[in-house]
Design a protein around this motif. Structure first.
Motif, PDB file in Angstrom:
ATOM      1  N   GLY A   1      23.389  49.120  47.570  1.00  0.00           N
ATOM      2  CA  GLY A   1      23.218  49.368  46.143  1.00  0.00           C
ATOM      3  C   GLY A   1      23.425  50.789  45.689  1.00  0.00           C
ATOM      4  O   GLY A   1      23.029  51.119  44.568  1.00  0.00           O
ATOM      5  N   ARG A   2      24.065  51.627  46.486  1.00  0.00           N
ATOM      6  CA  ARG A   2      24.248  53.024  46.084  1.00  0.00           C
ATOM      7  C   ARG A   2      25.713  53.411  46.200  1.00  0.00           C
ATOM      8  O   ARG A   2      26.315  53.267  47.265  1.00  0.00           O
ATOM      9  CB  ARG A   2      23.397  53.962  46.940  1.00  0.00           C
ATOM     10  N   THR A   3      26.290  53.903  45.117  1.00  0.00           N
ATOM     11  CA  THR A   3      27.582  54.559  45.152  1.00  0.00           C
ATOM     12  C   THR A   3      27.357  56.060  45.298  1.00  0.00           C
ATOM     13  O   THR A   3      26.209  56.526  45.364  1.00  0.00           O
ATOM     14  CB  THR A   3      28.369  54.253  43.874  1.00  0.00           C
ATOM     15  N   LEU A   4      28.448  56.821  45.318  1.00  0.00           N
ATOM     16  CA  LEU A   4      28.283  58.274  45.442  1.00  0.00           C
ATOM     17  C   LEU A   4      27.561  58.857  44.230  1.00  0.00           C
ATOM     18  O   LEU A   4      26.722  59.748  44.364  1.00  0.00           O
ATOM     19  CB  LEU A   4      29.659  58.930  45.621  1.00  0.00           C
TER      20      LEU A   4
ATOM     21  N   GLY B   1      22.690  39.484  37.912  1.00  0.00           N
ATOM     22  CA  GLY B   1      21.262  39.353  38.223  1.00  0.00           C
ATOM     23  C   GLY B   1      20.737  40.528  39.006  1.00  0.00           C
ATOM     24  O   GLY B   1      20.017  40.357  40.003  1.00  0.00           O
ATOM     25  N   THR B   2      21.071  41.735  38.579  1.00  0.00           N
ATOM     26  CA  THR B   2      20.643  42.951  39.272  1.00  0.00           C
ATOM     27  C   THR B   2      19.948  43.881  38.295  1.00  0.00           C
ATOM     28  O   THR B   2      19.966  43.672  37.075  1.00  0.00           O
ATOM     29  CB  THR B   2      21.850  43.670  39.906  1.00  0.00           C
ATOM     30  N   ILE B   3      19.379  44.929  38.849  1.00  0.00           N
ATOM     31  CA  ILE B   3      18.711  45.954  38.055  1.00  0.00           C
ATOM     32  C   ILE B   3      18.846  47.279  38.781  1.00  0.00           C
ATOM     33  O   ILE B   3      18.856  47.319  40.017  1.00  0.00           O
ATOM     34  CB  ILE B   3      17.219  45.600  37.822  1.00  0.00           C
ATOM     35  N   VAL B   4      18.979  48.352  38.024  1.00  0.00           N
ATOM     36  CA  VAL B   4      19.117  49.696  38.592  1.00  0.00           C
ATOM     37  C   VAL B   4      17.757  50.381  38.504  1.00  0.00           C
ATOM     38  O   VAL B   4      17.168  50.467  37.422  1.00  0.00           O
ATOM     39  CB  VAL B   4      20.189  50.512  37.852  1.00  0.00           C
ATOM     40  N   ILE B   5      17.261  50.841  39.636  1.00  0.00           N
ATOM     41  CA  ILE B   5      15.955  51.495  39.689  1.00  0.00           C
ATOM     42  C   ILE B   5      16.131  52.942  40.110  1.00  0.00           C
ATOM     43  O   ILE B   5      17.163  53.330  40.677  1.00  0.00           O
ATOM     44  CB  ILE B   5      15.002  50.778  40.670  1.00  0.00           C
ATOM     45  N   GLN B   6      15.127  53.731  39.807  1.00  0.00           N
ATOM     46  CA  GLN B   6      15.117  55.136  40.197  1.00  0.00           C
ATOM     47  C   GLN B   6      14.445  55.257  41.552  1.00  0.00           C
ATOM     48  O   GLN B   6      13.273  54.909  41.706  1.00  0.00           O
ATOM     49  CB  GLN B   6      14.394  55.973  39.143  1.00  0.00           C
ATOM     50  N   GLU B   7      15.189  55.739  42.515  1.00  0.00           N
ATOM     51  CA  GLU B   7      14.703  55.772  43.893  1.00  0.00           C
ATOM     52  C   GLU B   7      13.918  57.038  44.198  1.00  0.00           C
ATOM     53  O   GLU B   7      12.945  57.007  44.941  1.00  0.00           O
ATOM     54  CB  GLU B   7      15.885  55.651  44.854  1.00  0.00           C
ATOM     55  N   ARG B   8      14.327  58.154  43.647  1.00  0.00           N
ATOM     56  CA  ARG B   8      13.623  59.423  43.859  1.00  0.00           C
ATOM     57  C   ARG B   8      12.754  59.703  42.657  1.00  0.00           C
ATOM     58  O   ARG B   8      13.248  59.943  41.553  1.00  0.00           O
ATOM     59  CB  ARG B   8      14.624  60.564  44.077  1.00  0.00           C
ATOM     60  N   VAL B   9      11.451  59.646  42.848  1.00  0.00           N
ATOM     61  CA  VAL B   9      10.481  59.900  41.788  1.00  0.00           C
ATOM     62  C   VAL B   9       9.496  60.927  42.280  1.00  0.00           C
ATOM     63  O   VAL B   9       9.311  61.105  43.491  1.00  0.00           O
ATOM     64  CB  VAL B   9       9.742  58.604  41.377  1.00  0.00           C
ATOM     65  N   PRO B  10       8.840  61.657  41.377  1.00  0.00           N
ATOM     66  CA  PRO B  10       7.804  62.603  41.808  1.00  0.00           C
ATOM     67  C   PRO B  10       6.687  61.897  42.548  1.00  0.00           C
ATOM     68  O   PRO B  10       6.367  60.734  42.279  1.00  0.00           O
ATOM     69  CB  PRO B  10       7.314  63.222  40.486  1.00  0.00           C
TER      70      PRO B  10
ATOM     71  N   ALA C   1      15.711  52.815  35.977  1.00  0.00           N
ATOM     72  CA  ALA C   1      16.542  53.985  35.707  1.00  0.00           C
ATOM     73  C   ALA C   1      16.755  54.134  34.210  1.00  0.00           C
ATOM     74  O   ALA C   1      17.014  53.165  33.496  1.00  0.00           O
ATOM     75  CB  ALA C   1      17.876  53.850  36.431  1.00  0.00           C
ATOM     76  N   ARG C   2      16.655  55.369  33.744  1.00  0.00           N
ATOM     77  CA  ARG C   2      16.869  55.655  32.336  1.00  0.00           C
ATOM     78  C   ARG C   2      18.362  55.711  32.025  1.00  0.00           C
ATOM     79  O   ARG C   2      19.207  55.819  32.902  1.00  0.00           O
ATOM     80  CB  ARG C   2      16.196  56.975  31.968  1.00  0.00           C
ATOM     81  N   LEU C   3      18.663  55.671  30.728  1.00  0.00           N
ATOM     82  CA  LEU C   3      20.057  55.683  30.296  1.00  0.00           C
ATOM     83  C   LEU C   3      20.745  56.995  30.653  1.00  0.00           C
ATOM     84  O   LEU C   3      21.931  56.999  31.012  1.00  0.00           O
ATOM     85  CB  LEU C   3      20.123  55.435  28.782  1.00  0.00           C
ATOM     86  N   ALA C   4      20.019  58.111  30.576  1.00  0.00           N
ATOM     87  CA  ALA C   4      20.633  59.402  30.878  1.00  0.00           C
ATOM     88  C   ALA C   4      21.027  59.505  32.347  1.00  0.00           C
ATOM     89  O   ALA C   4      22.138  59.942  32.679  1.00  0.00           O
ATOM     90  CB  ALA C   4      19.666  60.526  30.504  1.00  0.00           C
TER      91      ALA C   4
ATOM     92  N   LEU D   1      23.906  57.843  44.432  1.00  0.00           N
ATOM     93  CA  LEU D   1      23.244  58.601  45.487  1.00  0.00           C
ATOM     94  C   LEU D   1      22.894  60.004  45.017  1.00  0.00           C
ATOM     95  O   LEU D   1      21.822  60.532  45.320  1.00  0.00           O
ATOM     96  CB  LEU D   1      24.141  58.661  46.724  1.00  0.00           C
ATOM     97  N   ALA D   2      23.791  60.620  44.253  1.00  0.00           N
ATOM     98  CA  ALA D   2      23.512  61.962  43.727  1.00  0.00           C
ATOM     99  C   ALA D   2      22.426  61.938  42.663  1.00  0.00           C
ATOM    100  O   ALA D   2      21.634  62.886  42.559  1.00  0.00           O
ATOM    101  CB  ALA D   2      24.790  62.575  43.162  1.00  0.00           C
ATOM    102  N   ALA D   3      22.356  60.865  41.871  1.00  0.00           N
ATOM    103  CA  ALA D   3      21.358  60.770  40.804  1.00  0.00           C
ATOM    104  C   ALA D   3      20.053  60.145  41.263  1.00  0.00           C
ATOM    105  O   ALA D   3      19.101  60.066  40.477  1.00  0.00           O
ATOM    106  CB  ALA D   3      21.921  59.963  39.636  1.00  0.00           C
ATOM    107  N   GLY D   4      19.982  59.686  42.518  1.00  0.00           N
ATOM    108  CA  GLY D   4      18.759  59.081  43.017  1.00  0.00           C
ATOM    109  C   GLY D   4      18.513  57.678  42.502  1.00  0.00           C
ATOM    110  O   GLY D   4      17.367  57.286  42.286  1.00  0.00           O
ATOM    111  N   LEU D   5      19.578  56.891  42.312  1.00  0.00           N
ATOM    112  CA  LEU D   5      19.460  55.531  41.788  1.00  0.00           C
ATOM    113  C   LEU D   5      19.883  54.529  42.857  1.00  0.00           C
ATOM    114  O   LEU D   5      20.554  54.873  43.821  1.00  0.00           O
ATOM    115  CB  LEU D   5      20.329  55.359  40.537  1.00  0.00           C
ATOM    116  N   ARG D   6      19.484  53.289  42.643  1.00  0.00           N
ATOM    117  CA  ARG D   6      19.845  52.212  43.547  1.00  0.00           C
ATOM    118  C   ARG D   6      19.891  50.902  42.768  1.00  0.00           C
ATOM    119  O   ARG D   6      19.069  50.679  41.872  1.00  0.00           O
ATOM    120  CB  ARG D   6      18.834  52.082  44.687  1.00  0.00           C
ATOM    121  N   VAL D   7      20.852  50.062  43.116  1.00  0.00           N
ATOM    122  CA  VAL D   7      20.974  48.742  42.509  1.00  0.00           C
ATOM    123  C   VAL D   7      20.295  47.726  43.420  1.00  0.00           C
ATOM    124  O   VAL D   7      20.582  47.672  44.621  1.00  0.00           O
ATOM    125  CB  VAL D   7      22.456  48.354  42.293  1.00  0.00           C
ATOM    126  N   VAL D   8      19.383  46.941  42.867  1.00  0.00           N
ATOM    127  CA  VAL D   8      18.691  45.884  43.611  1.00  0.00           C
ATOM    128  C   VAL D   8      18.787  44.599  42.822  1.00  0.00           C
ATOM    129  O   VAL D   8      19.121  44.594  41.633  1.00  0.00           O
ATOM    130  CB  VAL D   8      17.207  46.245  43.874  1.00  0.00           C
TER     131      VAL D   8
END
Length: 350
Positions: free
Chosen positions: A81-84, A144-153, A17-20, A87-94
């Protein structure tokens, strides 16, 4: 893109996931928390209107702690791994190994988030994210986690390499055992970003990658070939062989399951037709016109690959790595010719 190694020592390509996007998710979560906090405090004030002030203050403090710490901890644990906001930004914590986040990790992230966001106004999270290659804040480093982008093109993980008809016969004879996964991933990323690079940069970068790939594969190409065309042919053949190996393993597993579950004397379980063949399936090569001069055999002392092209020299027969860029067509794609004159303008991507 980043590489993540799972607990089974399998390397996965993930989109960090990007900073923005993380900032947008944090702002949404803070907004939701403030709304929930105000509702609870008003409800406690109304419920304890005639009670002691210490009792009212204690309940209000408990509501604040429950919202600040309990909101992210409960959502990330229950929703994997998803808060509200995420979930709206398409991110997930793993977890760092790609597994789902645990309650302990969610609690550590929530406690660190209280210091980062509510006490120091997100300054530590911003500095840590800018200094980390994977954009981790302090809570991610501690848990020991990382935030990834779940919704990608769909084009991000779609096939970016296609088989040029002119090189299909040569690609079947390739020896690819020395081609490492890292080098193949480098070539794949180059093809996926082909139209985002300036012409001089993509020519020089493609030439370097093609030289590295040519050292570890054999036999050499049947003439001087553009770097992106050569890389596309090699990656397409590599993907075809991997799909065939996967079909073989699936067929063997189905065969074992069928033999263990079927009664004695029953017919064997059906096996996919792709795996019954003695080798990878080979598609017929379309017969087209003879190769133009760019594919002619190199003479003594000539380089194996074409030098950076003269964009005004005329058309070039080949296949685009990722299809034509958006806009009106300037030539025949994908099995026609590159347009004469300048390359098409790279697409403007956000």
């Amino acid at each position: 893109m980043a590489e993540l190694v799972t607990g089974e020592a399998v390397a996965l390509d993930i989109r960090v996931a990007r900073l923005a996007s993380r900032g947008c998710a944090v702002l949404l979560d803070l907004l939701f928390q403030l709304v929930i906090m105000n509702i609870l405090i008003v409800g406690v004030s109304m419920a304890t209107a005639g009670a002691d002030d210490a009792w009212t203050t204690g309940l209000s403090l408990a509501c604040v702690v429950a919202v600040i710490v309990g909101y992210p901890c409960a959502f990330e644990t229950l929703s994997r791994g998803r808060t509200l906001g995420k979930l709206a930004a398409g991110l997930r914590v793993v977890a760092d190994d790609g597994g789902p986040i645990r309650f302990r990790q969610a609690l550590v992230r929530a406690l660190a988030g209280f210091i980062e966001f509510w006490t120091l106004y997100s300054a530590p999270a911003l500095i840590a994210s800018l200094c980390s290659k994977r954009g981790k804040r302090l809570g991610d480093l501690f848990a020991g986690t990382i935030v990834i982008q779940e919704r990608v093109p769909s084009s991000v993980f779609g096939p970016v390499a296609v088989m040029p008809p002119q090189l299909a016969g040569w690609a079947r004879t390739l020896e690819l055992s020395m081609l490492s996964d890292e080098l193949a991933m480098t070539a794949r990323q180059y093809l996926s970003r082909f139209w985002e690079l300036r012409p001089d940069v993509r020519d020089s970068l493609g030439q370097r990658i093609a030289d590295q790939v040519a050292v570890v594969v054999s036999p050499p190409p049947p003439g001087r070939v553009r770097p992106e065309i050569l890389l596309s042919a090699i990656l397409a053949e590599r993907r075809r062989r991997e799909e065939w190996r996967l079909a073989q393993r699936r067929a063997a597993r189905l065969r074992r399951l069928g033999q263990s579950e079927q009664p004695p004397g029953a017919a064997p379980a059906p096996v996919p037709a792709m795996a019954m063949a003695g080798g990878p399936p080979v598609a017929p090569v379309p017969q087209g016109p003879p190769m133009p001069p760019p594919f002619s055999a190199p003479g003594p002392g000539q380089p194996r690959f074409l030098p950076p092209p003269n964009y005004g020299a005329g058309p070039y027969q080949g296949v685009l790595p990722q299809g034509p860029p958006p806009g009106p067509p300037q030539g025949q794609y994908p099995t026609g010719q590159y347009p004469t004159g300048q390359y098409p303008v790279p697409p403007q991507r956000p």
